[in-house]
Enzyme design. Sequence first.
Site, PDB file in Angstrom:
ATOM      1  N   GLY A   3       0.786  -1.066   0.071  1.00 28.45           N
ATOM      2  CA  GLY A   3       0.127  -0.147   0.026  1.00 28.45           C
ATOM      3  C   GLY A   3       0.804   1.107  -0.003  1.00 28.45           C
ATOM      4  O   GLY A   3       0.261   2.400  -0.183  1.00 28.45           O
ATOM      5  N   LYS A 176      10.544  10.254  10.405  1.00 32.75           N
ATOM      6  CA  LYS A 176      11.656   9.484  10.873  1.00 32.75           C
ATOM      7  C   LYS A 176      12.496   8.461   9.775  1.00 32.75           C
ATOM      8  O   LYS A 176      11.556   7.933   8.994  1.00 32.75           O
ATOM      9  CB  LYS A 176      10.890   8.295  11.899  1.00 32.75           C
ATOM     10  CG  LYS A 176      10.528   9.245  12.954  1.00 32.75           C
ATOM     11  CD  LYS A 176      11.404   9.963  13.764  1.00 32.75           C
ATOM     12  CE  LYS A 176      12.198   9.351  14.780  1.00 32.75           C
ATOM     13  NZ  LYS A 176      13.146  10.602  15.325  1.00 32.75           N
ATOM     14  N   CYS A 377     -21.011  -7.317 -15.773  1.00 31.30           N
ATOM     15  CA  CYS A 377     -21.191  -8.779 -15.565  1.00 31.30           C
ATOM     16  C   CYS A 377     -22.202  -9.251 -14.451  1.00 31.30           C
ATOM     17  O   CYS A 377     -23.339  -9.421 -14.905  1.00 31.30           O
ATOM     18  CB  CYS A 377     -19.617  -9.094 -14.807  1.00 31.30           C
ATOM     19  SG  CYS A 377     -19.318 -10.809 -15.199  1.00 31.30           S
ATOM     20  N   HIS A 508     -15.970  -7.144 -18.825  1.00 33.81           N
ATOM     21  CA  HIS A 508     -15.763  -6.199 -17.673  1.00 33.81           C
ATOM     22  C   HIS A 508     -15.037  -4.969 -18.539  1.00 33.81           C
ATOM     23  O   HIS A 508     -13.682  -4.978 -18.574  1.00 33.81           O
ATOM     24  CB  HIS A 508     -14.492  -6.734 -16.738  1.00 33.81           C
ATOM     25  CG  HIS A 508     -15.267  -7.811 -15.900  1.00 33.81           C
ATOM     26  ND1 HIS A 508     -15.855  -7.208 -14.699  1.00 33.81           N
ATOM     27  CD2 HIS A 508     -15.422  -8.907 -15.844  1.00 33.81           C
ATOM     28  CE1 HIS A 508     -16.315  -8.160 -14.033  1.00 33.81           C
ATOM     29  NE2 HIS A 508     -16.193  -9.310 -14.579  1.00 33.81           N
ATOM     30  N   GLU A 510     -14.299  -1.954 -17.850  1.00 37.27           N
ATOM     31  CA  GLU A 510     -13.522  -1.387 -17.097  1.00 37.27           C
ATOM     32  C   GLU A 510     -12.074  -1.838 -17.089  1.00 37.27           C
ATOM     33  O   GLU A 510     -11.084  -0.664 -17.019  1.00 37.27           O
ATOM     34  CB  GLU A 510     -14.085  -1.225 -15.507  1.00 37.27           C
ATOM     35  CG  GLU A 510     -13.820  -2.605 -14.758  1.00 37.27           C
ATOM     36  CD  GLU A 510     -14.940  -3.643 -14.795  1.00 37.27           C
ATOM     37  OE1 GLU A 510     -15.535  -3.450 -15.887  1.00 37.27           O
ATOM     38  OE2 GLU A 510     -14.860  -4.581 -14.233  1.00 37.27           O
TER      39      GLU A 510
HETATM   40  N1  GLN Z   1     -21.011 -14.547 -10.401  1.00 33.71           N
HETATM   41  C1  GLN Z   1     -21.195 -14.216 -11.649  1.00 33.71           C
HETATM   42  C2  GLN Z   1     -20.696 -15.252 -12.710  1.00 33.71           C
HETATM   43  O1  GLN Z   1     -19.791 -16.044 -12.166  1.00 33.71           O
HETATM   44  C3  GLN Z   1     -20.603 -13.019 -12.288  1.00 33.71           C
HETATM   45  C4  GLN Z   1     -19.269 -12.995 -12.184  1.00 33.71           C
HETATM   46  C5  GLN Z   1     -18.613 -11.408 -12.217  1.00 33.71           C
HETATM   47  O2  GLN Z   1     -19.350 -10.594 -12.016  1.00 33.71           O
HETATM   48  N2  GLN Z   1     -17.206 -11.254 -12.500  1.00 33.71           N
HETATM   49  O3  GLN Z   1     -21.054 -15.604 -13.831  1.00 33.71           O
END
Ligand code: GLN
Length: 532
Positions: A3, A176, A377, A508, A510
Site C-alpha cells: 500500500g 523518521k 457482469c 468487464h 472497466e
Molecule cells: N458470479 C457471476 C458469474 O460467475 C458474475 C461474475 C462477475 O461478475 N465477474 O458468472
Amino acid sequence: MSGVGKGITTASIGAILKAKGFKVNLIKADPYLNVDAGTMNPTEHGEVFVLDSGLETDQDMGNYERFLNTDLTSEDYMTSGMIYKTVIERERALGYHGKCVEAIPHVTNEILERIHKSAISASASITVIEIGGTIGDYQNILFIEAARILKVRNPEDVATILVSFLPVPGTLGEMKSKPTQNAIHQLNSYGVQADMIVARSIRPLDQKRKEKIADSTSIPADNIISAPDIDSIYDVPLNFAKDSIGEKVLSLLHLKSKKNGKSMRKWQAFVRKKNKAKKKVKIGVVGKYFDTGDFVLSDAYVSVIEAIKFSSYSLGALPEIEWINAKKLESGDRPISFLKKYDGIIVPGGFGESGVEGKIRTIKFCREQKIPYLGLCYGMQLMVVEYARNVLAWRDAHTTEIDQKTNHPVIHIMPDQEKKLLKSDYGGTMRLGAYTAVLKRGSIVARAYDKLRVSERHRHRYEVNNTFRSKIEMAGLSFSGTSEDDKLCEFAELPMSRHPFFVGTQAHPELKARPLDPHPLFTAFIKAALKK
Ligand code: GLN
C-alpha cells in the site's frame, strides 16, 4: 510495506522511460503461493485484474496497463506459486535429469527465465520489475536473490530501487528515516545494494534527511527521491519527471535518452483536463466488497472507479463516487429511495448470495426511475433477473448461482463450467480474457462504441439462459450484443425511447479503460448521467 505505492512507482517510472523513447515492459512478481490472483478474496487483496490472455492478476497490473497504455501479457506476471508449480511439474517429468532440485538455483533460475521471456516477447529495451512484499519478509526472498544474481551477471544493466515509507508519528511531528535505513541494511545483508530510494511519506523529504539517509546507506543524496502523498496517482509521473527520475535511472543503466522521445505531453494534457474538470456528476457504485473491519476499502473495484474518472474528465466532469453497500439496501437499513440523489448507478461484478437482493432492488429502482444504469457482469446478469421478475412477472426468476431450484433460471451455468465445479477445479477455470462480441446495428452500445465488433475481457461462470432469451426480448429487453456464434449474450439494454441509459454487459469493460483512452461505454454512461 504493502500500500505504500510500489505499483504506482513502477508504473510511473515505466511511463517516463517510455516517453523517453524506450520500449518498456513492466513485470509484477508477487510473493504469495497462489498460482494466480483469481482465488483471492477481493476484500483482502483488492480487485482481480484480468489480462487479454485470461490470466487473473494483481490490481497493480491494471495500473501498469493504464500508465503505459498497453496490453500486458501472461509473461509479465508471476507469483511464487506459479514458479514453484512449474519447477515441481518439471521435476515430476524428470526435467532436471536426476539432479537434486533446490530453491537456489532452480527456483531463482525459473524466475530469471521468466523475466527474460517477458522482456523478449515484449521486445523491450528496458524492463521494470516490481517485487511485492516487504524487505525482511521470508516470502519474497527468492525474488530478491534472483534480482541479486541478475545484477551480478549484468552489473551495467541493472539498477535496484527501494520504495520506502518514512513515518511522521503524530506525537512527534517529525519525519523518521530509521525504518528506511534499516530496510537498506537488511537489503545489504542479502547482498543487494540499492541504487535509489523512492521515499514515500505524507510530506516531502528535506535535504537534511536525504543526507542522513545517504550517509548511512551509501546511496548518493541525489538518488533519494522525495515522493510525498498527493491527491491523484496520475500526478506522480509528472512529479517524478520534475525530479529527473528518468535521467537518473537511465544513467544507472548506462543509457542515454533517445532523440525520438516524445516527452510527457499527452499525459500532461490528461492531467490538465483532470484538474480543470468541474461539472459534478454523482455516481453510486452498489457492491458488497467494501468492509474490512472498521475500514472501507474501495480497492475491490479500482478499475471501475478509474474508468468512471477517465470518462468523466474527458467530458469536463468531476465524478463524485460513492459506495453503497448492497447488504444495507437488502436489509432495509438504507431505503432504496436513497438512490434518487445519484446521476448514475453501477452494479459491478460480483459473486454469491450476499447483497444480491439489494442489487436487484437497485436495478428495479434505476429502471423505474429512469436513472442511468450500467451493469457489469453480475450487474448485467441481475438486470436480466430483475426484468424477468418484475416485467415478465416470473416472480421466482433467478441465477442458478443462488437458486438452483427456480423454475425460471434466466441466468445459468455455462455447460463446460459445470464439470469444473463438480471437480472443485476453481483456479483459473472461469471464462476468462478477451472475447469478441458482435453488436446490433443502431443499438445504444453500437453507437457508444461506434463499431459493430468489440473485444472485451471476461471473468464469469454463468450466462444468460437461451431458453428464455426470446421471451425476454419480446418483453422489451434487447440483447444488443452476442458472441460471434450468437450463443452467448454479451450486452443487454432497453431502447432509448424507454430509458435514457439502461445497459449491461457480461464483460468487464472497466479493465480496458485508460487515462489516455477513456472507455466508450463508460463515456456514454457518464454522458447520460450528466444529462440527468
Ligand atoms: N458470479 C457471476 C458469474 O460467475 C458474475 C461474475 C462477475 O461478475 N465477474 O458468472
